[in-house]
Design an enzyme around this catalytic site. Structure first.
Site, PDB file in Angstrom:
ATOM      1  N   LYS B  89     -17.784 -28.960  73.194  1.00  0.00           N
ATOM      2  CA  LYS B  89     -18.812 -29.254  74.210  1.00  0.00           C
ATOM      3  C   LYS B  89     -20.158 -29.455  73.534  1.00  0.00           C
ATOM      4  CE  LYS B  89     -20.463 -27.473  78.701  1.00  0.00           C
ATOM      5  NZ  LYS B  89     -20.339 -26.369  79.682  1.00  0.00           N
ATOM      6  N   SER B 164     -19.069 -27.871  84.418  1.00  0.00           N
ATOM      7  CA  SER B 164     -19.832 -28.757  83.574  1.00  0.00           C
ATOM      8  C   SER B 164     -19.088 -29.210  82.302  1.00  0.00           C
ATOM      9  CB  SER B 164     -21.131 -28.074  83.149  1.00  0.00           C
ATOM     10  OG  SER B 164     -20.860 -26.940  82.349  1.00  0.00           O
ATOM     11  N   SER B 188     -17.578 -23.300  84.820  1.00  0.00           N
ATOM     12  CA  SER B 188     -17.656 -24.568  84.074  1.00  0.00           C
ATOM     13  C   SER B 188     -16.533 -24.826  83.083  1.00  0.00           C
ATOM     14  CB  SER B 188     -18.992 -24.658  83.329  1.00  0.00           C
ATOM     15  OG  SER B 188     -20.020 -25.022  84.200  1.00  0.00           O
TER      16      SER B 188
END
Lengths: 101, 506
Positions: B89, B164, B188
């Site tokens: 990420k 996310s 997320s």
């Protein structure tokens, strides 16, 4: 509770966000809608309940106070928008305006 | 030879490299070939890291050669994730890559050090394929808040992958990486896991060091893995878990053999006698799709068939989780994001009149709408006159939620809820109404507030949507071994093929 455009402007200043009047209006609307949903929390009877700031029962994490290598000056300045090669450059914040002001 | 990454789990890749079936370099070739063929449709990555990945592959291949030369079986010396392609990420720093957090303000930001969890992943032999797309600063549930374009769900390209950590979920689902790292502040990791048919684990707060991961909510954030299987998540957790002197909030609780726990769960009788509680009041909540409710009820039945003791439990204060979270999360975020001021890093506004003007315009120009919304909400909740009414109340509500979990774990080893209230929604479907988007995290948020661990496991395809649906299994503090044992047993009982048919045909 409802939040006025005046309050939205004040919050934007506290948050250091230069918002246009249009943004003040639209973010104000969003904030009021969100607060409308979460305001129920104010009705909860939480008298005498201890607040939780941190999920774990942690104690201070101590370590030896020893010098260790950190970021080099070069790395620390690598991502700065303005430097003189040794320090971050910023607009003048104290004293009377200098030659460039 | 041609390798199909999407059909191989992490241990199969490592074992094949150890046997000499193929090299780590060939795995990297296969991963980047896959990226080449699907990335135009999926857009899981913000930046690819072929140089780093091939360097890592060469190190793995060299250690195989060295082991053979020493007369040692490479299988005995290769680290757990040797040659396993991994996505990271883009809120985690990795030297040699930018770290943008999906934000315009950090677009030019080059990592000057490496996040501890990422370093541990690389130390375990993983190949860093690239940095994954995300909602800006992790604010969102769809990746639509990324400044660099939305990620598409490999199961249906017109739909979001969740968020996310949407890029981290999509790259595993699409077979561009075998595993990935995400971060979870209110769901997320787990919600995009559910949306993309991947296994997605949020470890206990403090289980994994957060050093080098850009902070959102410091009392909530936790890094965790995505994988195609429970065992893959267990292998990654084993690699990244443990105390780190660089993160004072990382815990010194011992790291268990998570992969062994997952293998135990997958065996006959692996969860016999395990006490499983289905959370009935959360399950009855408005807005939960019938197919999701049905999948959760079915999960409880499967656990019973596997020999677990299944009962019902309630978490009455969890209904206040959303309100508490949307005060505490933004409050912490507004403090953490104060560092983006146009001075030390990130974009700076042109021709500032003075330093205040520099701060205010750099931030307003660099932040996207959802980031501004959260910073404003957090600043308001912490401001004079409102602190007690909002932040103080939310912290007390948090105490009640913690107590609910503590009481539930007196009677049960793991708890069952849906992961998200529905399957993946369409791009654009919920992006106009912030509150509609926030409701996605209704089942995941209570776990972040309490700080314990939870995993989303694919329950199969929803009977109405035909899209992946996830079931959330919740564990007690630092009981990831129990959690993974339960998850692996459930995974075996469901027998879901996690590969999206769409991607194979692209």
């Amino acid at each position: 509770m409802s939040i006025s455009p005046e309050q939205v402007r004040h919050v934007a200043l506290l948050a250091r966000l230069a918002l246009s009047e249009e943004q003040i209006a639209s973010f104000g609307e969003d904030l009021n809608s969100i607060l409308g949903h979460i305001d129920s929390i104010q009705q909860l009877d939480l008298e005498g309940v201890e607040p939780t700031a941190h999920p774990l029962e942690v104690v201070n994490a101590m370590r030896e106070d020893r010098v260790r290598p950190g970021l080099s000056r070069e790395d620390a300045l690598l991502n700065a928008p303005a430097t003189d090669g040794t320090a971050f450059l910023i607009p003048q914040i104290v004293g009377p305006g200098g030659d460039e002001a | 030879m041609s390798i199909d990454i999407s059909s191989l789990n992490a241990s199969a890749i490592r074992d094949s490299i150890a046997r000499g079936d193929f090299s780590a370099r060939e795995v990297a070739d296969a991963a980047f070939a896959r990226v080449e063929s699907v990335e135009g449709d999926v857009h899981a990555f913000l930046q690819l890291a072929p140089e780093l990945a091939y360097d890592a592959a060469d190190r793995v291949d060299a250690s195989v050669v060295a082991a053979r030369a020493d007369g040692v079986n490479p299988a005995d010396v290769l680290p757990a994730l040797a040659g396993v392609p991994a996505g990271i990420k883009d809120n985690m720093n990795l030297i040699g890559t930018n770290t943008t957090c999906g934000s315009k303000i950090l677009e030019p930001y080059q990592s000057v050090y490496t996040c501890s969890a990422v370093q541990r992943l690389l130390d375990a032999g993983a190949l860093p394929v690239g940095k994954c797309n995300m909602d800006e600063f992790a604010f969102g549930s769809s990746t639509e808040n990324s400044a660099f374009g939305v990620t598409h769900n490999p199961w249906d390209l017109t739909r979001v992958p969740g968020g996310s950590s949407g890029g981290s979920a999509a790259c595993v689902s699409a077979g561009e990486a075998a595993v990935s790292l995400g971060s979870d502040t209110g769901g997320s990791i787990r919600q995009p896991g559910a949306f993309t048919g991947t296994v997605a684990l949020k470890p206990t707060y403090g289980r994994v060091s957060r050093y080098g991961c850009v902070a959102f909510g410091s009392s909530l954030d936790q890094i965790g893995p995505f994988g195609k299987t429970v065992e893959d998540c267990a292998l990654v957790l084993g690699a990244i878990a443990g105390q780190d002197p660089m993160d004072a909030t990382s815990s010194d609780v011992g790291v268990a053999d998570y992969a062994a726990a997952a293998r135990t769960g997958a065996r006959e009788g692996g969860v016999r006698g395990l006490r499983v509680g289905i959370v009935t009041d959360l399950l009855a909540m408005d807005g939960c799709a019938e197919e999701v409710r049905a999948a959760t009820v079915r999960a409880a039945e499967l656990f019973a068939e596997l020999g677990a003791t299944v009962g019902e439990v309630e978490l009455p204060s969890a209904q206040h989780g959303l309100s508490a979270y949307y005060i505490i999360g933004p409050a912490e975020a507004s403090s953490n994001l104060a560092r983006f001021d146009g001075i030390r890093y990130g974009a700076r506004a042109e021709d500032p009149a003075d330093v205040l003007d520099l701060y205010m315009r750099s931030r307003a120009e660099g932040f996207g709408p959802e980031t501004i919304r959260r910073v404003m909400l957090g600043t308001y909740a912490l401001s004079a006159g409102y602190y007690d009414a909002y932040y103080g109340q939310a912290q007390k509500a948090r105490t009640l939620i913690k107590r609910d979990f503590a009481s539930a774990f007196e009677d049960f080893d793991v708890l069952l809820t849906p992961t998200a209230p529905s399957a993946a929604f369409k791009v654009g479907e919920k992006s106009q109404d912030p509150m509609e988007m926030y409701l996605n995290d209704i089942f995941t948020i209570p776990v972040n507030l309490a700080g314990n661990c939870a995993i989303s496991v694919p329950a199969g395809l929803g009977v109405d949507s035909g899209l992946p649906v996830g079931v959330q299994i919740i564990g007690d503090y630092f009981a990831e071994d129990v959690l993974l044992r339960a998850a692996a047993a459930y995974e075996g009982a469901v027998g879901f093929d996690s590969r999206p048919p769409l991607v194979g045909s692209l």
